[in-house]
Design an enzyme around this catalytic site. Structure first.
Site, PDB file in Angstrom:
ATOM      1  N   ASN A 409       1.035  -1.235  -0.066  1.00 27.01           N
ATOM      2  CA  ASN A 409       0.023  -0.060  -0.015  1.00 27.01           C
ATOM      3  C   ASN A 409       0.992   1.294   0.011  1.00 27.01           C
ATOM      4  OD1 ASN A 409      -1.852   2.153   0.624  1.00 27.01           O
ATOM      5  ND2 ASN A 409      -3.247   0.698   1.557  1.00 27.01           N
ATOM      6  N   ASP A 410       1.714   1.571   1.061  1.00 29.67           N
ATOM      7  CA  ASP A 410       2.184   2.914   1.287  1.00 29.67           C
ATOM      8  C   ASP A 410       3.324   3.067   0.190  1.00 29.67           C
ATOM      9  OD1 ASP A 410       0.547   3.538   3.139  1.00 29.67           O
ATOM     10  OD2 ASP A 410       1.706   2.308   4.694  1.00 29.67           O
TER      11      ASP A 410
END
Length: 483
Positions: A409-410
């Site tokens: 995600n990040d």
């Protein structure tokens, strides 16, 4: 044992340690590196037992055990402790899941710090304070070991979810940590320099100094790590690992043990280097890691209607993959949760058999501990040559037909490049958004561990494949098998 022979054995042990760490640098030689390090530790332990003459030390206090020759035999106690630890370690290593490895590593760091702390306290109890240098070394062992222990407990709690610290706010945390550090160091000075032989000191000051330094630095470990957000946990684990090594090195000075100094310095230096590498990978300074935190911060939603991500079925995704010539897999913690690494390896084999070139783009902080994704993929026998860093893959990303994001995600958030208002801005990422098509395999629409929204999911070239990652990848493999 002859002093010269002891020094030779310690040197051999150190050589095994250095060689072991060198071999741990590559997946293909990591197991051999572990073995070399274990042999070095065995040599060191046996040498210490012989050098310290454990048998004589315990036999001199045999009366305390009612004259029982077994209980008064020091080696019996040591062998029993080693056997108990071996059984616990073997069982633990077998039952722990790969998703539990980050918190297990955090605990290992904590146990290392606790061991050094106990060694220092034992030296104090045995009244073997030594000269000023030795006394200061002992005090610093207590300080660093205590911080590593309680800090690692907090990291373990955050990663495992067994201890929730959401909403915990420490007022003026930097000032509080500074006060605790100063008080703890003053307590070490009181212990080291205010002795009963010193006209300005007494035994009571020594005792209160050692107690105060232990309590204060145990508390500092909590207050230092609690405010640090989840997105920073991979870096803080590496830092705590460095602290545990540094504590061991100071313990070596305190008890005059060469091999402990060398091994502690090796662990401390390698942990610190890894910490700095990961800070660079997140475009953050080491100071900002300790005194600031973006973990848990959320980007404010923009005005207007929210754009919904596009979903795609496995069958449609297969049609795109079947025509792809360049595919990049970007793994994250979600792959570990789903235990999808073996299915991913099988899919990569199918794609290669279909004429595609497959690579894996691994961000330095993907997962929840250093090297988490590398360990998972090595377990699935993914060739080391296919594991690429984000710096290696990003220049080629525009030529990639399909980028498959599995649970990351990040580390693929385009706001890190495009949006100066994002907490992630400036952090180097895997630039998956530049690929022609992006598949994102997720269970739902949630944010990553740092809590920052990811606009990649709503990009025009991105499609979501919802569901368990292992089941999704296995379904894609089945589509290739059916053709």
């Amino acid at each position: 044992m002859n002093d010269v022979l002891i020094k030779i054995l310690y040197m051999i042990s150190c050589i095994f340690f250095i060689r072991g760490i060198k071999l741990l640098g590559k997946t293909a030689t990591a197991r051999k590196g572990n073995l070399y390090s274990a042999v070095g530790m065995l040599i060191a332990v046996v040498t210490v037992l012989i050098q310290k003459d454990v048998m004589s030390a315990f036999n001199s206090g045999a009366d305390a055990w009612g004259g029982n020759p077994l209980l008064s035999n020091g080696y019996c106690w040591i062998v029993a402790a080693v056997l108990i630890g071996t059984v616990i370690g073997a069982i633990w290593s077998k039952v722990v899941k790969m998703t539990g490895m980050p918190e297990l590593v955090a605990l290992f760091n904590g146990f290392g710090g606790l061991s050094s702390l106990l060694v220092a306290l034992t030296q104090y109890i045995a009244a073997e304070k030594g000269d000023y240098f030795t006394a200061v070394s002992l005090g610093l062992t207590i300080a660093i070991g205590a911080v590593a222990f309680t800090g690692s407990l907090v990291a373990w709690g955050k990663l495992s979810g067994k201890m929730t610290f959401k909403g915990w706010v420490i007022p003026a945390k930097n000032a509080l940590n500074g006060v605790l550090c100063v008080v703890g160091l003053l307590a070490i000075v009181a212990y080291a320099f205010f002795t009963k032989e010193n006209p300005f000191g007494c035994a009571e000051i020594e005792k209160y100094g050692i107690i105060a330094s232990t309590v204060v630095f145990l508390l500092l470990g909590f207050t230092m790590v609690i405010p640090i957000g989840g997105g920073d946990m991979p870096v803080i684990i590496s830092f705590l690992n460095a602290l545990s090594g540094l504590a061991a090195a100071f313990a070596g000075f305190a008890i005059n043990n060469t091999v402990l100094v060398v091994s502690g310095c090796l662990v401390g230096a390698s942990g610190l280097i890894l910490t700095l590498i990961m800070c660079k990978a997140m475009n953050r300074t080491f100071a900002s890691l300790l005194f600031k935190s973006f973990g848990g911060l959320k980007k404010k939603a923009a005005g207007g209607p929210a754009k919904e991500p596009k979903a795609m079925s496995v069958e449609d995704a297969y049609m795109i993959l079947e025509a792809a010539k360049q595919v990049v897999v970007i793994p994250g913690y979600g792959m570990a949760v789903a235990q999808a690494q073996h299915a991913v390896k099988e899919l990569a084999d199918k794609l290669e058999a279909n004429g595609a070139e497959v690579n894996f783009a691994i961000h330095p902080v993907a997962g929840r501990m250093p090297g988490h994704m590398n360990v998972l993929l090595a377990e699935a026998n993914v060739p080391y040559e296919q594991l690429k860093t984000s710096d290696e893959m990003n220049p080629q990303m525009q030529n990639v037909d399909v980028a498959i994001v599995i649970g990351a995600n990040d580390v693929v958030n385009p706001d890190a490049v495009n949006d100066e208002s994002s907490p992630l801005y400036g952090m180097p990422i895997v630039e998956a958004f530049k690929a022609r098509t992006v598949f994102v395999l997720k269970r739902g629409k949630g944010t990553g561990f740092s809590g920052v929204e990811n606009p990649l999911f709503t990009n025009d070239n991105t499609v979501m494949i919802y569901g368990d990652a292992k089941a999704t990848v296995s379904a894609l493999v089945s589509e290739f098998n059916d053709q």
